[in-house]
Design a protein around this motif. Structure first.
Motif, PDB file in Angstrom:
ATOM      1  N   PRO A  69       0.812  -1.221   0.000  1.00 10.02           N
ATOM      2  CA  PRO A  69       0.000   0.000   0.000  1.00 10.02           C
ATOM      3  C   PRO A  69       0.843   1.267   0.000  1.00 10.02           C
ATOM      4  O   PRO A  69       0.321   2.356  -0.267  1.00 10.02           O
ATOM      5  N   GLY A  70       2.132   1.137   0.284  1.00 10.13           N
ATOM      6  CA  GLY A  70       3.001   2.297   0.304  1.00 10.13           C
ATOM      7  C   GLY A  70       3.550   2.704  -1.044  1.00 10.13           C
ATOM      8  O   GLY A  70       4.288   3.695  -1.141  1.00 10.13           O
ATOM      9  N   HIS A  71       3.221   1.962  -2.104  1.00  7.53           N
ATOM     10  CA  HIS A  71       3.708   2.340  -3.436  1.00  7.53           C
ATOM     11  C   HIS A  71       3.232   3.750  -3.786  1.00  7.53           C
ATOM     12  O   HIS A  71       2.112   4.139  -3.434  1.00  7.53           O
ATOM     13  N   PRO A  72       4.060   4.547  -4.474  1.00  7.23           N
ATOM     14  CA  PRO A  72       3.682   5.936  -4.773  1.00  7.23           C
ATOM     15  C   PRO A  72       2.321   6.102  -5.433  1.00  7.23           C
ATOM     16  O   PRO A  72       1.594   7.063  -5.135  1.00  7.23           O
ATOM     17  N   ASN A  73       1.954   5.184  -6.347  1.00 10.36           N
ATOM     18  CA  ASN A  73       0.641   5.296  -6.990  1.00 10.36           C
ATOM     19  C   ASN A  73      -0.507   5.119  -6.006  1.00 10.36           C
ATOM     20  O   ASN A  73      -1.641   5.547  -6.284  1.00 10.36           O
ATOM     21  N   ASN A  74      -0.228   4.462  -4.865  1.00 11.25           N
ATOM     22  CA  ASN A  74      -1.249   4.299  -3.826  1.00 11.25           C
ATOM     23  C   ASN A  74      -1.202   5.422  -2.800  1.00 11.25           C
ATOM     24  O   ASN A  74      -2.019   5.445  -1.881  1.00 11.25           O
ATOM     25  N   GLN A  75      -0.241   6.323  -2.958  1.00  9.77           N
ATOM     26  CA  GLN A  75      -0.041   7.390  -1.979  1.00  9.77           C
ATOM     27  C   GLN A  75      -0.125   8.783  -2.607  1.00  9.77           C
ATOM     28  O   GLN A  75       0.468   9.728  -2.110  1.00  9.77           O
ATOM     29  N   GLY A  76      -0.878   8.889  -3.709  1.00 11.81           N
ATOM     30  CA  GLY A  76      -1.172  10.205  -4.262  1.00 11.81           C
ATOM     31  C   GLY A  76      -0.394  10.616  -5.492  1.00 11.81           C
ATOM     32  O   GLY A  76      -0.645  11.691  -6.043  1.00 11.81           O
ATOM     33  N   PHE A  77       0.543   9.803  -5.962  1.00  8.00           N
ATOM     34  CA  PHE A  77       1.327  10.173  -7.139  1.00  8.00           C
ATOM     35  C   PHE A  77       0.707   9.594  -8.412  1.00  8.00           C
ATOM     36  O   PHE A  77       0.485   8.389  -8.511  1.00  8.00           O
ATOM     37  N   ASP A  78       0.446  10.457  -9.393  1.00 13.26           N
ATOM     38  CA  ASP A  78      -0.088  10.006 -10.678  1.00 13.26           C
ATOM     39  C   ASP A  78       0.913   9.117 -11.398  1.00 13.26           C
ATOM     40  O   ASP A  78       0.531   8.160 -12.076  1.00 13.26           O
ATOM     41  N   ILE A  79       2.180   9.464 -11.282  1.00  7.90           N
ATOM     42  CA  ILE A  79       3.233   8.727 -11.967  1.00  7.90           C
ATOM     43  C   ILE A  79       4.468   8.683 -11.083  1.00  7.90           C
ATOM     44  O   ILE A  79       4.726   9.617 -10.310  1.00  7.90           O
ATOM     45  N   CYS A  80       5.222   7.591 -11.172  1.00  8.00           N
ATOM     46  CA  CYS A  80       6.520   7.530 -10.516  1.00  8.00           C
ATOM     47  C   CYS A  80       7.493   6.807 -11.435  1.00  8.00           C
ATOM     48  O   CYS A  80       7.105   5.915 -12.203  1.00  8.00           O
ATOM     49  N   TYR A  81       8.749   7.204 -11.371  1.00 10.46           N
ATOM     50  CA  TYR A  81       9.780   6.597 -12.198  1.00 10.46           C
ATOM     51  C   TYR A  81      11.080   6.639 -11.426  1.00 10.46           C
ATOM     52  O   TYR A  81      11.505   7.722 -10.996  1.00 10.46           O
ATOM     53  N   GLY A  82      11.686   5.471 -11.210  1.00  9.53           N
ATOM     54  CA  GLY A  82      12.948   5.444 -10.493  1.00  9.53           C
ATOM     55  C   GLY A  82      13.080   4.217  -9.621  1.00  9.53           C
ATOM     56  O   GLY A  82      12.842   3.085 -10.062  1.00  9.53           O
ATOM     57  N   TYR A  83      13.432   4.447  -8.355  1.00 12.41           N
ATOM     58  CA  TYR A  83      13.714   3.378  -7.396  1.00 12.41           C
ATOM     59  C   TYR A  83      12.639   3.328  -6.315  1.00 12.41           C
ATOM     60  O   TYR A  83      12.249   4.371  -5.777  1.00 12.41           O
ATOM     61  N   LEU A  84      12.216   2.131  -5.935  1.00 11.50           N
ATOM     62  CA  LEU A  84      11.237   2.007  -4.864  1.00 11.50           C
ATOM     63  C   LEU A  84      11.871   1.790  -3.498  1.00 11.50           C
ATOM     64  O   LEU A  84      11.241   2.069  -2.487  1.00 11.50           O
ATOM     65  N   ASN A  85      13.118   1.267  -3.434  1.00 15.16           N
ATOM     66  CA  ASN A  85      13.762   1.092  -2.135  1.00 15.16           C
ATOM     67  C   ASN A  85      15.192   1.617  -2.164  1.00 15.16           C
ATOM     68  O   ASN A  85      15.792   1.773  -3.229  1.00 15.16           O
ATOM     69  N   PHE A  96      17.321  -2.565 -14.152  1.00 16.38           N
ATOM     70  CA  PHE A  96      15.931  -2.111 -14.269  1.00 16.38           C
ATOM     71  C   PHE A  96      15.677  -0.905 -13.380  1.00 16.38           C
ATOM     72  O   PHE A  96      16.386  -0.660 -12.409  1.00 16.38           O
ATOM     73  N   LEU A  97      14.681  -0.132 -13.742  1.00 12.39           N
ATOM     74  CA  LEU A  97      14.049   0.863 -12.883  1.00 12.39           C
ATOM     75  C   LEU A  97      12.554   0.559 -12.888  1.00 12.39           C
ATOM     76  O   LEU A  97      12.073  -0.271 -13.666  1.00 12.39           O
ATOM     77  N   TYR A  98      11.832   1.238 -12.007  1.00  9.39           N
ATOM     78  CA  TYR A  98      10.379   1.083 -11.990  1.00  9.39           C
ATOM     79  C   TYR A  98       9.710   2.286 -12.644  1.00  9.39           C
ATOM     80  O   TYR A  98      10.080   3.441 -12.389  1.00  9.39           O
ATOM     81  N   LYS A  99       8.734   2.021 -13.499  1.00 10.45           N
ATOM     82  CA  LYS A  99       7.790   3.048 -13.940  1.00 10.45           C
ATOM     83  C   LYS A  99       6.433   2.632 -13.417  1.00 10.45           C
ATOM     84  O   LYS A  99       5.886   1.601 -13.834  1.00 10.45           O
ATOM     85  N   ASN A 100       5.936   3.387 -12.476  1.00  7.06           N
ATOM     86  CA  ASN A 100       4.756   2.984 -11.714  1.00  7.06           C
ATOM     87  C   ASN A 100       5.026   1.623 -11.069  1.00  7.06           C
ATOM     88  O   ASN A 100       6.017   1.490 -10.363  1.00  7.06           O
ATOM     89  N   LYS A 101       4.239   0.596 -11.354  1.00  5.68           N
ATOM     90  CA  LYS A 101       4.449  -0.690 -10.678  1.00  5.68           C
ATOM     91  C   LYS A 101       5.138  -1.727 -11.565  1.00  5.68           C
ATOM     92  O   LYS A 101       5.261  -2.886 -11.179  1.00  5.68           O
ATOM     93  N   GLU A 102       5.611  -1.286 -12.726  1.00  8.12           N
ATOM     94  CA  GLU A 102       6.237  -2.202 -13.671  1.00  8.12           C
ATOM     95  C   GLU A 102       7.739  -1.944 -13.772  1.00  8.12           C
ATOM     96  O   GLU A 102       8.183  -0.804 -13.740  1.00  8.12           O
ATOM     97  N   ARG A 103       8.498  -3.010 -13.925  1.00  4.83           N
ATOM     98  CA  ARG A 103       9.928  -2.882 -14.151  1.00  4.83           C
ATOM     99  C   ARG A 103      10.207  -2.487 -15.608  1.00  4.83           C
ATOM    100  O   ARG A 103       9.618  -3.051 -16.530  1.00  4.83           O
TER     101      ARG A 103
END
Length: 293
Positions: A69-85, A96-103
Motif C-alpha cells: 500500500p506504500g507504493h507511490p501510486n497508492n499514496q497520491g502520485f499520478d506517476i513515478c519513475y525510479g527506485y522504490l527502495n 531495471f528501474l520502476y515506472k509505476n508498478k512495472e519494471r
C-alpha cells in the motif's frame, strides 16, 4: 526528519515525527509491513492531488514496494519513475528501474546484482539512472506545466553505491569525472565532486526549463537533503563542519541540512532564516498554500 533516508522521507511525506510516523528506520525492503506507508497514511502528494494538482515522483522513494500500500501510486502520485527502495537506489547502473508498478529494463550488464531488490554494481555501464530520471522529470514537466503540479524530484546523487564500494573500491558511480579528471585526487573524491557538479548542472537545466515555459515566477522550488553527510565512510565521507557529527547521529550534523527556497515575489531574495523548522512543517505549509485539507 531524522538521520537516515527512509524514515526521513516518511516524516517529509506524512508531516509526522518519527514517534508517530510508520516507517521509523531503514529496516530493509524485505519486510514491506514496516518499510511501507499504510492506506491510512496521508501524504503531501495526496494533499496536492485532492486540491487538483498533477503529481509526480522521479527518483528515490523508499516507502513502499510495488505490491504494498506504500507504493507511490497508492499514496497520491499520478506517476513515478525510479527506485522504490534505498538498496536499489545505491546502484546507478542497474538492470531495471520502476515506472509505476512495472519494471523497465535497462541495458546495463551486472557484475553482481540482487535480482529482487536491485542493488549491485555493473560490469558494462550504459544507462546512467540519474540522467534517465532527470530527463523523464523534464518531459513530465513539459507535458503538465499548464496546470497546477507537484513534482517530487528525489535525486540519488551524490550518495555512494554501498555495494559497489565493497565490490570495486570505487562507489562514486558517474559516467566521467569531467573537469576533475586531471586532479591529483583519489577516484572516490573525483567521483563525488563530479556527482555534485552533475546535480548542480541538472538543477540549472530545470530552472532554465521553468523559465522557458514561463512559469519560473509562479513556481515554488525547494531544495534540501534527507540527512547529514556520512562521516565514517572512508574516502567517500562528507563533512558537516562546523556542526557536530553527521548521518546516523542525532547531533546537529546528522539532521541539520541546507535548505533553499525560491519563489519570486513571495520568498525574499537573499534572506537567510534562523527560524528552526523541520521537514514535518512542509505538509501543513503546502496545505495552506494549495488551500487543501
Amino acid at each position: 526528519g531524522t538521520t537516515v533516508c527512509a524514515p526521513s522521507r516518511c516524516v517529509l511525506m506524512t508531516g509526522q515525527h518519527t514517534g508517530r510516523c510508520w516507517v521509523r528506520g531503514n529496516a530493509g525492503a524485505d519486510n514491506i509491513e514496516i518499510q511501507a506507508l499504510r492506506d491510512e497514511d496521508k501524504t503531501i502528494a495526496e494533499v496536492f492531488k485532492d486540491a487538483g494538482y498533477a503529481t509526480a515522483l522521479f527518483g528515490k522513494w523508499g516507502l513502499g514496494e510495488a505490491t504494498s500500500p506504500g507504493h507511490p501510486n497508492n499514496q497520491g502520485f499520478d506517476i513515478c519513475y525510479g527506485y522504490l527502495n534505498q538498496h536499489h537506489a545505491h546502484n546507478y547502473y542497474p538492470t531495471f528501474l520502476y515506472k509505476n508498478k512495472e519494471r523497465v529494463s535497462l541495458r546495463n550488464v551486472p557484475e553482481w546484482e540482487n535480482s529482487e531488490r536491485g542493488e549491485g554494481w555493473a560490469r558494462e555501464r550504459i544507462d546512467y539512472t540519474h540522467d534517465l530520471i532527470h530527463d523523464q522529470a523534464e518531459k513530465w514537466l513539459d507535458e503538465n506545466h499548464k496546470k497546477p503540479f507537484f513534482l517530487y524530484l528525489s535525486y540519488t546523487i551524490p550518495h555512494a553505491n554501498n555495494e559497489g564500494t565493497r565490490g570495486t573500491g570505487d562507489g562514486q558511480d558517474v559516467p566521467d569525472y569531467g573537469i576533475y579528471e586531471d586532479k591529483d585526487w583519489s577516484r572516490p573524491n573525483k567521483g563525488q565532486a563530479a556527482m555534485i557538479t552533475r546535480m548542480d548542472s541538472e538543477i540549472g537545466r530545470l530552472m532554465a526549463l521553468l523559465h522557458e515555459l514561463k512559469i519560473d515566477d509562479n513556481t515554488l522550488v525547494i531544495f534540501f537533503s534527507d540527512n547529514g553527510p556520512w562521516l565514517s565512510y572512508g574516502e567517500h565521507a562528507g563533512t558537516a563542519t562546523p556542526l557536530r557529527e553527521g548521518k546516523l547521529t542525532t547531533f546537529e550534523g546528522g539532521v541539520r541540512v541546507p535548505c533553499i527556497a525560491r519563489w519570486p515575489n513571495k520568498v525574499p531574495v537573499g534572506r537567510v532564516s534562523a527560524t528552526p523548522f523541520m521537514s514535518i512543517d512542509w505538509l501543513p505549509t503546502f496545505v495552506e498554500l494549495c488551500k487543501g485539507k
